[in-house]
Structures are given as structure tokens and as C-alpha cells.
Design a protein around this motif. Structure first.
Motif, PDB file in Angstrom:
ATOM      1  N   UNK A  50      42.937  44.030  30.987  1.00  0.00           N
ATOM      2  CA  UNK A  50      44.228  44.674  30.986  1.00  0.00           C
ATOM      3  C   UNK A  50      44.405  45.805  30.634  1.00  0.00           C
ATOM      4  N   UNK A  51      43.649  46.413  29.452  1.00  0.00           N
ATOM      5  CA  UNK A  51      43.640  48.060  29.500  1.00  0.00           C
ATOM      6  C   UNK A  51      43.102  48.903  30.645  1.00  0.00           C
ATOM      7  N   UNK A  52      42.279  48.258  31.257  1.00  0.00           N
ATOM      8  CA  UNK A  52      41.561  49.119  32.508  1.00  0.00           C
ATOM      9  C   UNK A  52      42.789  49.100  33.514  1.00  0.00           C
ATOM     10  N   UNK A  53      43.458  47.822  33.783  1.00  0.00           N
ATOM     11  CA  UNK A  53      44.397  47.767  34.687  1.00  0.00           C
ATOM     12  C   UNK A  53      45.461  48.589  34.340  1.00  0.00           C
ATOM     13  N   UNK A  54      45.897  48.590  33.071  1.00  0.00           N
ATOM     14  CA  UNK A  54      47.172  49.507  32.685  1.00  0.00           C
ATOM     15  C   UNK A  54      46.769  51.051  32.630  1.00  0.00           C
ATOM     16  N   UNK A  55      45.571  51.360  32.579  1.00  0.00           N
ATOM     17  CA  UNK A  55      45.163  52.632  32.728  1.00  0.00           C
ATOM     18  C   UNK A  55      44.942  53.296  34.023  1.00  0.00           C
ATOM     19  N   UNK A  56      44.137  52.494  34.885  1.00  0.00           N
ATOM     20  CA  UNK A  56      43.755  52.878  36.211  1.00  0.00           C
ATOM     21  C   UNK A  56      44.721  52.261  37.405  1.00  0.00           C
ATOM     22  N   UNK A  61      42.205  45.985  47.937  1.00  0.00           N
ATOM     23  CA  UNK A  61      43.296  45.095  48.515  1.00  0.00           C
ATOM     24  C   UNK A  61      43.798  43.760  47.832  1.00  0.00           C
ATOM     25  N   UNK A  62      43.403  43.603  46.437  1.00  0.00           N
ATOM     26  CA  UNK A  62      43.859  42.739  45.878  1.00  0.00           C
ATOM     27  C   UNK A  62      45.231  42.904  44.856  1.00  0.00           C
ATOM     28  N   UNK A  63      45.581  43.843  45.372  1.00  0.00           N
ATOM     29  CA  UNK A  63      46.772  44.499  44.678  1.00  0.00           C
ATOM     30  C   UNK A  63      47.978  43.480  44.538  1.00  0.00           C
ATOM     31  N   UNK A  64      48.167  42.466  45.446  1.00  0.00           N
ATOM     32  CA  UNK A  64      49.313  41.481  45.303  1.00  0.00           C
ATOM     33  C   UNK A  64      48.871  40.619  44.320  1.00  0.00           C
ATOM     34  N   UNK A  65      47.460  39.982  44.164  1.00  0.00           N
ATOM     35  CA  UNK A  65      47.077  39.202  43.182  1.00  0.00           C
ATOM     36  C   UNK A  65      47.062  39.785  41.862  1.00  0.00           C
ATOM     37  N   UNK A  66      46.704  41.089  41.694  1.00  0.00           N
ATOM     38  CA  UNK A  66      46.722  41.729  40.414  1.00  0.00           C
ATOM     39  C   UNK A  66      48.191  41.696  40.015  1.00  0.00           C
TER      40      UNK A  66
END
Length: 77
Positions: A50-56, A61-66
Motif C-alpha cells: 500500500x505504501x508503494x502504491x501510495x508513493x509510486x 495496465x492493471x490500473x482498474x484493478x488497483x
């Protein structure tokens, strides 16, 4: 492979372990402790992700899943 270790726990936690064994929830104290440690490992990995996702932000192409996971995922404390 397994390794035997000695752990000191408060009486309340030992009573909980023993009751869980008596109730048939787990087969041994060691099983319950293993479950708890594995759960904590998954929790820490999820927090790091979650920290990586928040930062980066999302990178592929998995943007919708994320985006869905970020709003629908449940993390245990």
C-alpha cells in the motif's frame, strides 16, 4: 523444516491458546502461534504494498484493478 523456540507470553494469551486447543479451533499452541505470525507477515506485506502504491501510483495496465483494490480491500490490524 521447523525450529523449536521458547517464547514467554502473558498468562492471558496462554489461556487463550489453551482454550483454542480445547475448543478444537487449533490442534496445538504452536499451530495458533504459527497462524498469528503468518497473518502478521501478510499484514506487513500488504502495508508495504500500500505504501508503494501510495508513493509510486499504479504502473501498468492493471490500473482498474488497483483502483478497485484500493477502495475495496480490507486490512486487519
Amino acid at each position: 523444516m521447523t525450529t523449536q523456540i521458547a517464547v514467554r507470553l502473558p498468562d492471558e494469551l496462554v489461556r487463550f491458546l489453551d482454550q483454542s486447543v480445547a475448543d478444537g479451533i487449533v490442534t496445538s499452541r504452536a499451530e495458533m502461534v504459527s497462524r498469528a505470525v503468518e497473518r502478521e507477515m501478510r499484514h506487513q506485506a500488504a502495508v508495504a504494498d500500500a505504501a508503494i502504491l501510495t508513493t509510486d501510483g499504479p504502473r501498468d495496465d492493471l490500473d482498474e484493478l488497483v483502483a478497485w483494490a484500493a477502495t475495496n480491500a480490507f486490512l486487519e490490524d
